[in-house]
Design an enzyme around this catalytic site. Structure first.
Site, PDB file in Angstrom:
ATOM      1  CG  ASP A  81      -3.224  -9.869  -0.361  1.00  0.00           C
ATOM      2  OD1 ASP A  81      -2.268  -9.063  -0.396  1.00  0.00           O
ATOM      3  OD2 ASP A  81      -4.284  -9.670  -0.978  1.00  0.00           O
ATOM      4  CD  GLU A 139      -3.271  -4.707  -3.820  1.00  0.00           C
ATOM      5  OE1 GLU A 139      -3.758  -3.826  -4.551  1.00  0.00           O
ATOM      6  OE2 GLU A 139      -2.954  -5.847  -4.250  1.00  0.00           O
ATOM      7  CD  GLU A 140      -3.341  -9.022  -5.537  1.00  0.00           C
ATOM      8  OE1 GLU A 140      -4.136  -8.529  -6.366  1.00  0.00           O
ATOM      9  OE2 GLU A 140      -2.118  -9.035  -5.702  1.00  0.00           O
ATOM     10  NE  ARG A 178       2.540  10.349 -14.508  1.00  0.00           N
ATOM     11  CZ  ARG A 178       3.066  10.793 -15.632  1.00  0.00           C
ATOM     12  NH1 ARG A 178       4.277  10.367 -16.012  1.00  0.00           N
ATOM     13  NH2 ARG A 178       2.419  11.653 -16.407  1.00  0.00           N
ATOM     14  CG  HIS A 365      -2.392 -10.540 -10.851  1.00  0.00           C
ATOM     15  ND1 HIS A 365      -3.677 -10.106 -10.549  1.00  0.00           N
ATOM     16  CD2 HIS A 365      -1.593  -9.936  -9.945  1.00  0.00           C
ATOM     17  CE1 HIS A 365      -3.622  -9.276  -9.525  1.00  0.00           C
ATOM     18  NE2 HIS A 365      -2.372  -9.159  -9.137  1.00  0.00           N
TER      19      HIS A 365
END
Length: 396
Positions: A81, A139-140, A178, A365
């Site tokens: 998206d 996802e956003e 990580r 963004h």
């Protein structure tokens, strides 16, 4: 060896990866509205030797690559998206959809994943077990596409999940990982403070909601500075203050919207409790009332320690020509709905550097966000190396 053959095939397809990314970049679609992108993905798999399940979790596509031999099932995820941002990059393949932009790299995720999946299909006889490719929408925007895909059975039969995010803030050539908490959990709140309206010349006959709301903006920052352990991670941001009115009119209500991030669920709960306490105090201090809508959405993203160790060791041993370093990184402040997969199954989410070659970068963004397209082949090879090693029995 399988990895060397995989790398060669992917290198030969680098131009196709870039071409797909640029096409997707030109035609971005917002979360929960990615119908054309979903169709593009579905069409890509036509006549390929795999099983395609469409409209999983809305516009999602679940692809199963079955080697026909027993073994584990590994899911690999790419989101697709875009964002409600007007692009300012000046790229020749800039967005043609006004006010919508791939400003987070999801076009690149989809491009590398499509070509990697195609190549794994071509080589599946050399693998054991199954690969499930999760092409994920939305996802956003909460509640997020991952949660919806899980509800629709996207993880059925899956043992582990892997994901990659390209990062404009990290050097191209680097792959970063990580273990443990790797990205923040997120909450959203909207509070409307109700006072009593009146004439600007007679404040004693009114109860100014702007004054109470302004105090709240200041006081809420003490949650992080005075209520959290200094070694905990948390942020509270007031991103919207709707107090517009007439200069000589005292407003009777004001609405604010805020964003909360935390690195543990305990911290996220504490912040919510303290915000509510401050609002309760405002009622006594200013004689106002309030309405609060507080929503916890994406949880803290937790990388499984054992799987992350496997991923990092595999990448260090893979000898990918384009990779200059495989490095343990710091946790990342943004939130990510991949966290829902990690709640269900041992998972690993890692990063591929995508900083432009000239060193000038814009954060995700941003209207001028862009990536170094060399990162796409690196992402394909990095994910491919882990898939190949995983399906040869090294991940227990």
């Amino acid at each position: 060896m399988i990895k060397e053959e995989l790398f060669k095939r992917l290198t030969d397809k680098k131009d196709r990866i870039i071409s797909i990314r640029r096409h997707l970049h030109e035609y971005p679609e917002l979360s929960f509205h990615e119908t054309n992108t979903s169709k593009y993905i579905q069409d890509f798999y036509k006549d390929k030797d795999c099983t395609v399940e469409t409209y999983t979790g809305g516009n999602g596509v679940r692809v199963t690559i079955d080697s026909g031999k027993p073994g584990k099932t590994l899911a690999i995820r790419a989101d697709f998206d875009a964002l409600p941002i007007t692009e300012e990059t000046g790229l020749p393949f800039a967005s043609k959809n006004k006010g919508v932009m791939h400003a987070c790299g999801h076009d690149g995720h989809t491009a590398y994943m499509l070509i990697l999946a195609e190549t794994l299909i071509e080589m599946k006889d050399q693998l054991d077990g199954k690969i499930v490719v999760l092409h994920q929408p939305a996802e956003e925007v909460p509640p997020g596409g991952a949660l919806q895909m899980i509800k629709d059975g996207a993880l059925d039969g899956v043992d582990n999940v892997l994901g990659i995010h390209v990062m404009s803030t990290m050097d191209t050539g680097g792959v970063f990982y990580r273990e443990g908490a790797i990205q923040t959990g997120r909450s959203y709140f909207k509070v409307t403070i109700h006072g009593k309206g009146g004439h600007g010349s007679s404040p004693h006959m009114a109860n100014d909601a702007i004054v109470a709301a302004s105090y709240f903006v200041t006081a809420v920052q003490t949650v992080v500075s005075r209520r959290l352990n200094p070694f905990d991670v948390g942020t509270v941001t007031i991103g919207s203050f709707d107090g517009k009115g007439q200069f000589n009119v005292i407003k009777d209500s004001v609405s604010l919207e805020g964003d909360v991030r935390a690195m543990t669920e305990e911290t996220r709960t504490l912040i919510q409790t303290e915000i509510t306490r401050i609002l309760d105090g405002l009622q006594t201090m200013y004689g106002i009332t309030y309405d609060l809508n507080y929503q916890n959405d994406y949880p803290v993203l937790m990388n499984d320690e054992k799987l992350t160790a496997f991923v990092s060791e595999t990448l260090k041993e893979a000898n990918i020509n384009e990779v200059s370093e495989v490095t343990r990184c710091e946790p990342q402040p943004p939130s990510e709905d991949f966290a829902y997969y990690a709640e269900k199954l041992p998972s690993c989410f890692f990063y591929v550097g995508a900083k432009p070659a000239n060193g000038n970068f814009y954060p995700h963004h941003h209207p001028k966000f862009d990536i170094n397209e060399d990162c796409l082949l690196i992402a394909a090879k990095a994910m491919g190396a882990v898939v190949a090693e995983y399906l040869k029995g090294r991940a227990e």
